[in-house]
Design a protein around this motif. Structure first.
Motif, PDB file in Angstrom:
ATOM      1  N   ASN A  78      -1.123  -6.782   0.775  1.00 30.18           N
ATOM      2  CA  ASN A  78      -1.720  -7.737   1.512  1.00 30.18           C
ATOM      3  C   ASN A  78      -2.452  -8.869   0.547  1.00 30.18           C
ATOM      4  O   ASN A  78      -2.114  -9.666   0.212  1.00 30.18           O
ATOM      5  CB  ASN A  78      -2.745  -7.177   2.669  1.00 30.18           C
ATOM      6  CG  ASN A  78      -3.367  -8.320   3.605  1.00 30.18           C
ATOM      7  OD1 ASN A  78      -2.831  -9.292   3.649  1.00 30.18           O
ATOM      8  ND2 ASN A  78      -4.347  -8.253   4.478  1.00 30.18           N
ATOM      9  N   THR A  79      -3.854  -8.421   0.510  1.00 29.30           N
ATOM     10  CA  THR A  79      -4.724  -9.262  -0.266  1.00 29.30           C
ATOM     11  C   THR A  79      -5.673  -8.579  -1.473  1.00 29.30           C
ATOM     12  O   THR A  79      -5.936  -7.269  -1.191  1.00 29.30           O
ATOM     13  CB  THR A  79      -5.763  -9.898   0.715  1.00 29.30           C
ATOM     14  OG1 THR A  79      -6.458  -9.227   1.622  1.00 29.30           O
ATOM     15  CG2 THR A  79      -4.871 -11.103   1.577  1.00 29.30           C
ATOM     16  N   VAL A  80      -6.218  -9.138  -2.185  1.00 28.30           N
ATOM     17  CA  VAL A  80      -7.295  -8.717  -3.356  1.00 28.30           C
ATOM     18  C   VAL A  80      -8.381  -9.762  -3.229  1.00 28.30           C
ATOM     19  O   VAL A  80      -8.162 -10.961  -3.294  1.00 28.30           O
ATOM     20  CB  VAL A  80      -6.395  -8.568  -4.491  1.00 28.30           C
ATOM     21  CG1 VAL A  80      -6.000  -9.888  -5.288  1.00 28.30           C
ATOM     22  CG2 VAL A  80      -7.217  -7.964  -5.541  1.00 28.30           C
ATOM     23  N   GLY A  81      -9.468  -9.215  -3.612  1.00 29.43           N
ATOM     24  CA  GLY A  81     -10.727 -10.177  -3.696  1.00 29.43           C
ATOM     25  C   GLY A  81     -11.960  -9.326  -3.930  1.00 29.43           C
ATOM     26  O   GLY A  81     -11.985  -7.971  -4.158  1.00 29.43           O
ATOM     27  N   PRO A  82     -12.977  -9.962  -4.307  1.00 29.49           N
ATOM     28  CA  PRO A  82     -14.207  -9.247  -4.601  1.00 29.49           C
ATOM     29  C   PRO A  82     -14.939  -8.505  -3.469  1.00 29.49           C
ATOM     30  O   PRO A  82     -14.755  -8.872  -2.066  1.00 29.49           O
ATOM     31  CB  PRO A  82     -15.341 -10.378  -4.964  1.00 29.49           C
ATOM     32  CG  PRO A  82     -14.622 -11.768  -4.317  1.00 29.49           C
ATOM     33  CD  PRO A  82     -13.180 -11.363  -4.141  1.00 29.49           C
ATOM     34  N   TYR A  83     -15.209  -7.243  -3.559  1.00 34.33           N
ATOM     35  CA  TYR A  83     -15.776  -6.278  -2.626  1.00 34.33           C
ATOM     36  C   TYR A  83     -16.821  -7.158  -1.748  1.00 34.33           C
ATOM     37  O   TYR A  83     -16.928  -6.757  -0.586  1.00 34.33           O
ATOM     38  CB  TYR A  83     -16.366  -5.230  -3.093  1.00 34.33           C
ATOM     39  CG  TYR A  83     -16.716  -4.091  -2.071  1.00 34.33           C
ATOM     40  CD1 TYR A  83     -15.834  -3.534  -1.313  1.00 34.33           C
ATOM     41  CD2 TYR A  83     -18.420  -3.861  -2.055  1.00 34.33           C
ATOM     42  CE1 TYR A  83     -16.168  -2.381  -0.234  1.00 34.33           C
ATOM     43  CE2 TYR A  83     -18.634  -3.243  -0.930  1.00 34.33           C
ATOM     44  CZ  TYR A  83     -17.667  -2.305  -0.091  1.00 34.33           C
ATOM     45  OH  TYR A  83     -18.333  -1.566   0.795  1.00 34.33           O
ATOM     46  N   TYR A 138      -8.212  -4.284  -3.251  1.00 32.27           N
ATOM     47  CA  TYR A 138      -6.810  -4.642  -2.544  1.00 32.27           C
ATOM     48  C   TYR A 138      -6.790  -3.748  -1.441  1.00 32.27           C
ATOM     49  O   TYR A 138      -7.058  -2.791  -1.127  1.00 32.27           O
ATOM     50  CB  TYR A 138      -5.709  -4.604  -3.543  1.00 32.27           C
ATOM     51  CG  TYR A 138      -5.441  -3.213  -3.797  1.00 32.27           C
ATOM     52  CD1 TYR A 138      -4.525  -2.277  -3.165  1.00 32.27           C
ATOM     53  CD2 TYR A 138      -6.017  -2.882  -5.265  1.00 32.27           C
ATOM     54  CE1 TYR A 138      -4.368  -1.087  -3.957  1.00 32.27           C
ATOM     55  CE2 TYR A 138      -5.553  -1.712  -5.698  1.00 32.27           C
ATOM     56  CZ  TYR A 138      -4.967  -0.750  -4.959  1.00 32.27           C
ATOM     57  OH  TYR A 138      -4.587   0.594  -5.465  1.00 32.27           O
ATOM     58  N   GLN A 139      -5.742  -4.512  -0.507  1.00 31.96           N
ATOM     59  CA  GLN A 139      -5.503  -4.112   0.917  1.00 31.96           C
ATOM     60  C   GLN A 139      -4.025  -3.714   1.091  1.00 31.96           C
ATOM     61  O   GLN A 139      -3.257  -4.684   0.526  1.00 31.96           O
ATOM     62  CB  GLN A 139      -6.077  -4.867   1.917  1.00 31.96           C
ATOM     63  CG  GLN A 139      -5.892  -3.996   3.311  1.00 31.96           C
ATOM     64  CD  GLN A 139      -6.390  -4.953   4.564  1.00 31.96           C
ATOM     65  OE1 GLN A 139      -5.963  -6.307   4.515  1.00 31.96           O
ATOM     66  NE2 GLN A 139      -7.104  -4.305   5.513  1.00 31.96           N
ATOM     67  N   MET A 140      -3.624  -2.874   1.477  1.00 38.84           N
ATOM     68  CA  MET A 140      -2.245  -2.677   1.833  1.00 38.84           C
ATOM     69  C   MET A 140      -1.962  -2.070   3.083  1.00 38.84           C
ATOM     70  O   MET A 140      -2.896  -1.848   3.938  1.00 38.84           O
ATOM     71  CB  MET A 140      -1.532  -1.494   0.779  1.00 38.84           C
ATOM     72  CG  MET A 140      -1.680  -1.800  -0.675  1.00 38.84           C
ATOM     73  SD  MET A 140      -1.152  -0.725  -2.028  1.00 38.84           S
ATOM     74  CE  MET A 140      -1.678   0.992  -1.159  1.00 38.84           C
ATOM     75  N   TRP A 183      -7.008   0.785   1.518  1.00 40.75           N
ATOM     76  CA  TRP A 183      -7.805   0.106   0.722  1.00 40.75           C
ATOM     77  C   TRP A 183      -7.622   0.916  -0.780  1.00 40.75           C
ATOM     78  O   TRP A 183      -7.840   2.009  -0.802  1.00 40.75           O
ATOM     79  CB  TRP A 183      -9.231  -0.076   0.925  1.00 40.75           C
ATOM     80  CG  TRP A 183      -9.188  -0.849   2.087  1.00 40.75           C
ATOM     81  CD1 TRP A 183      -9.287  -2.348   2.182  1.00 40.75           C
ATOM     82  CD2 TRP A 183      -9.157  -0.506   3.751  1.00 40.75           C
ATOM     83  NE1 TRP A 183      -9.394  -2.918   3.656  1.00 40.75           N
ATOM     84  CE2 TRP A 183      -9.251  -1.849   4.365  1.00 40.75           C
ATOM     85  CE3 TRP A 183      -9.184   0.733   4.170  1.00 40.75           C
ATOM     86  CZ2 TRP A 183      -9.374  -1.997   5.781  1.00 40.75           C
ATOM     87  CZ3 TRP A 183      -9.240   0.629   5.559  1.00 40.75           C
ATOM     88  CH2 TRP A 183      -9.587  -0.423   6.203  1.00 40.75           C
ATOM     89  N   GLY A 184      -7.763   0.010  -1.818  1.00 40.99           N
ATOM     90  CA  GLY A 184      -7.822   0.749  -3.218  1.00 40.99           C
ATOM     91  C   GLY A 184      -8.791  -0.250  -4.262  1.00 40.99           C
ATOM     92  O   GLY A 184      -8.644  -1.505  -3.902  1.00 40.99           O
ATOM     93  N   ILE A 185      -9.233   0.283  -5.039  1.00 43.03           N
ATOM     94  CA  ILE A 185      -9.842  -0.594  -6.094  1.00 43.03           C
ATOM     95  C   ILE A 185      -9.012  -0.804  -7.250  1.00 43.03           C
ATOM     96  O   ILE A 185      -8.142   0.002  -7.659  1.00 43.03           O
ATOM     97  CB  ILE A 185     -11.242   0.140  -6.781  1.00 43.03           C
ATOM     98  CG1 ILE A 185     -12.318  -0.634  -7.373  1.00 43.03           C
ATOM     99  CG2 ILE A 185     -10.978   1.452  -7.520  1.00 43.03           C
ATOM    100  CD1 ILE A 185     -12.983  -1.758  -6.446  1.00 43.03           C
ATOM    101  N   VAL A 186      -9.290  -1.893  -7.768  1.00 40.83           N
ATOM    102  CA  VAL A 186      -8.329  -2.404  -9.028  1.00 40.83           C
ATOM    103  C   VAL A 186      -8.630  -1.480 -10.247  1.00 40.83           C
ATOM    104  O   VAL A 186      -7.672  -1.293 -10.743  1.00 40.83           O
ATOM    105  CB  VAL A 186      -8.490  -4.124  -9.332  1.00 40.83           C
ATOM    106  CG1 VAL A 186      -7.797  -4.442 -10.760  1.00 40.83           C
ATOM    107  CG2 VAL A 186      -8.074  -4.902  -8.322  1.00 40.83           C
TER     108      VAL A 186
END
Length: 586
Positions: free
Chosen positions: A43-48, A127-129, A137-140
């Motif tokens: 889906n998307t990625v961005g600052p927490y 990021y979200q899947m 959710w996972g961290i880069v």
């Protein structure tokens, strides 16, 4: 020409065959057969710390799997407006098919890609899947203690729980920490493990809820506190007004028994003296009627959406809450036209078509104007929150071809069914001069103070609503929200009735705008509270997130204010009509 006909026939035949073929089970049906493909959407990625500042997952230099790409379209209007951007991961996952650690692609880490990853890690990008509509959710990556070296998580370890032929649980473990070194190759890998689960399909979203937060003692105490305040306030208002009004009625009855000379020598004062002006049309009746109509519609939308959310678990579908709110708002447009049109007719308004247009487009123009401004910033940032042009066209079509015609129907009904000015008192031709009064009885002071108690009844609930929207919580206690809405309306009506009584007792008949604005001033306190929440309860930063926060908080506060104002005016109007009906007017 013949070639075109042949193509059309072939197209129709293929469409018919496609319709007749058996439908395969997929994520829309949420049922699978063994070894059937399970799609992992990125889906998307961005600052927490900036929940709304999101970008497409592959805007970072991640690599994609080797499996053939699958396109995804926005299934609902809410998905498009909320910036859902699903892209196929390229990972080969089969239902109940175990996958050992497998490399699916490699990243050629040049200087530019390394800088992009380092920036993401420094800003705590996550990021979200999605698998079968279940979010993951996972961290880069992460940095070392000194912040000099940065590491990327390269191994996605998926553990999927199933119950029968349905997926009921998904967990992600990030492993394979690799240091970011320029001009190297980083292998990205994944594994899939399936396990049988006892979780029912209907309960699979329960793990994402946080009962310890939303059902905390403070939440229960705030509801109880607000409820006791309502009982106290209603009792106090009833006692004061009934006792005071009884004295007023007794005094006015005594004055009626006097002869003309005694009445002239007597000291007449109070709300009866303005009976010839109390039902005089308000200033700017066109805008006033439009605001009242819009407020009644917002109240209807709030009640219906909360009831639907209590019955259906709207949080289980992406964008379903926003889609439901848009649909209900469009469907309740006759409410806006009915109350706005009837009030405008009672006040002698003649430009009813202009009033209908203003009432229909007042809220949509405010929301769309704010969204249009924020959209420019989102486009500059290349954020996923940038609203596509097609979605903008769809919203405009809803406004023009659904909201406006339904508003017209409501306006016509309102003017014909309840548009007659059947006031209990005749309106004098010449307005009565307003006498001087003490400073705290001025309308401006009453307006400023009128919103304190309504805000006090909801500010704890505002914290939970803000946290669910601006932080990573799913709001699901809509029973609480319904109670708070009812409490807010009761407190608002009680406060505006008291304010209006004091104003009329000071022989000031400008009660319409005063009752509306004293209730609507709740919005000012809510917006002030949003500043406190931003600076002391969040760690948001950056132009995009800040403008998004304060822009939409302004829309939320204004909408809440219009709703409270309309509720306050409607309650006060019934009170004013009641007291002047029960007193004898010469």
């Amino acid at each position: 020409m013949r070639t075109i006909r042949v193509k059309l026939v072939l197209l129709l035949v293929l469409s018919a065959v496609d319709m007749l073929l058996p439908v395969r089970a997929d994520e829309h049906e949420h049922t699978y057969t063994d070894t059937e493909e399970v799609v992992l959407w990125m889906n998307t990625v961005g600052p927490y710390h900036n929940r709304q500042e999101t970008y497409k997952y592959f805007s970072l230099p991640f690599c994609v799997g080797t499996k053939r790409a699958i396109s995804h379209y926005h299934e609902t209007l809410g998905e498009a407006l909320q910036g859902v951007e699903l892209e196929f991961s390229g990972l080969d996952i089969k239902f109940k098919g175990e996958v050992l650690q497998t490399t699916y692609c490699e990243i050629e880490l040049d200087k530019g890609k390394r800088e992009a990853f380092v920036y993401a890690i420094k800003n705590h990008y996550w990021y979200q899947m999605y698998i079968d509509d279940l979010p993951i959710w996972g961290i880069v990556g992460e940095a070392d203690e000194n912040g000099e070296d940065h590491y990327l998580w390269t191994y996605k370890k998926l553990e999927i729980g199933y119950n029968g032929n349905r997926i009921v649980d998904v967990n992600l473990t990030s492993e394979g920490k690799v240091k970011l070194v320029p001009n190297t190759r980083i292998a990205m890998s994944y594994s899939v493990k399936w396990k049988k689960s006892d979780v029912k399909f209907e309960d699979r979203f329960d793990k994402y809820l946080d009962p310890s937060f939303f059902q905390h003692r403070i939440h229960w105490f705030s509801i109880f506190n607000s409820f006791m305040m309502v009982i106290f306030l209603v009792g106090l208002v009833s006692m004061i007004l009934m006792r005071t009004l009884r004295k007023d009625y007794a005094r006015y009855s005594k004055e009626e028994e006097m002869d003309d000379m005694d009445r002239d020598l007597g000291d007449e004062y109070g709300w009866k003296q303005v009976h010839g002006d109390v039902f005089r049309p308000s200033g700017h009746p066109l805008m006033f009627s439009s605001l009242i109509g819009s407020g009644c519609q917002i109240f209807s939308v709030s009640m219906i959406v909360i009831i639907v959310a209590m019955i259906e678990d709207l949080y289980t579908e992406r964008g379903s809450m926003l889609s439901t709110a848009i649909f209900v708002y469009a469907a309740t447009s006759p409410v806006n036209g009915y109350f706005g049109g009837s009030l405008y007719a009672k006040q002698g308004g003649r430009r009813w078509i202009k009033q209908m247009f203003i009432g229909a487009f007042l809220i949509p123009a405010m929301v769309c104007g704010t969204a249009f401004f924020i959209n420019f910033i989102a486009m500059y940032y290349h954020a996923s929150r940038a609203i596509p042009f097609g979605t903008m066209v769809a919203v405009c079509c809803i406004c023009c071809f659904v909201i406006l015609p339904l508003n017209l129907v409501g306006t016509i009904l309102g003017r014909n069914l309840s548009g007659q000015p059947n006031f209990p008192c005749r309106v004098n031709a010449v307005p009565r001069p307003i006498p001087e009064k003490k400073w705290f009885m001025e309308p401006a002071v009453i307006v400023c103070l009128g919103g304190i108690l309504p805000f006090g009844s909801i500010f704890i609930e505002m914290y939970f609503i803000f946290t669910s929207f601006w932080a990573y919580k799913i709001y699901y206690v809509y029973g609480f929200m319904m109670l708070v809405l009812v409490i807010l309306c009761i407190v608002t009506v009680c406060v505006t009735i008291v304010c209006t009584y004091f104003l009329l007792n000071a022989e000031d008949y400008r009660w319409q705008w005063t009752s509306f604005l004293s209730a609507a001033s709740t919005a000012v306190y809510v917006y002030m509270y949003s500043f406190y929440y931003y600076f002391f309860k969040t760690k948001m930063y950056g132009l995009f997130q800040t403008s998004f926060y304060f822009g939409y908080m302004a829309v939320f506060s204004t909408t809440l204010g219009i709703m409270c104002g309309a509720v306050g005016f409607m309650g006060t109007s019934a009170f004013v009509r009641k007291i002047y009906t029960n007193v004898k007017i010469d």
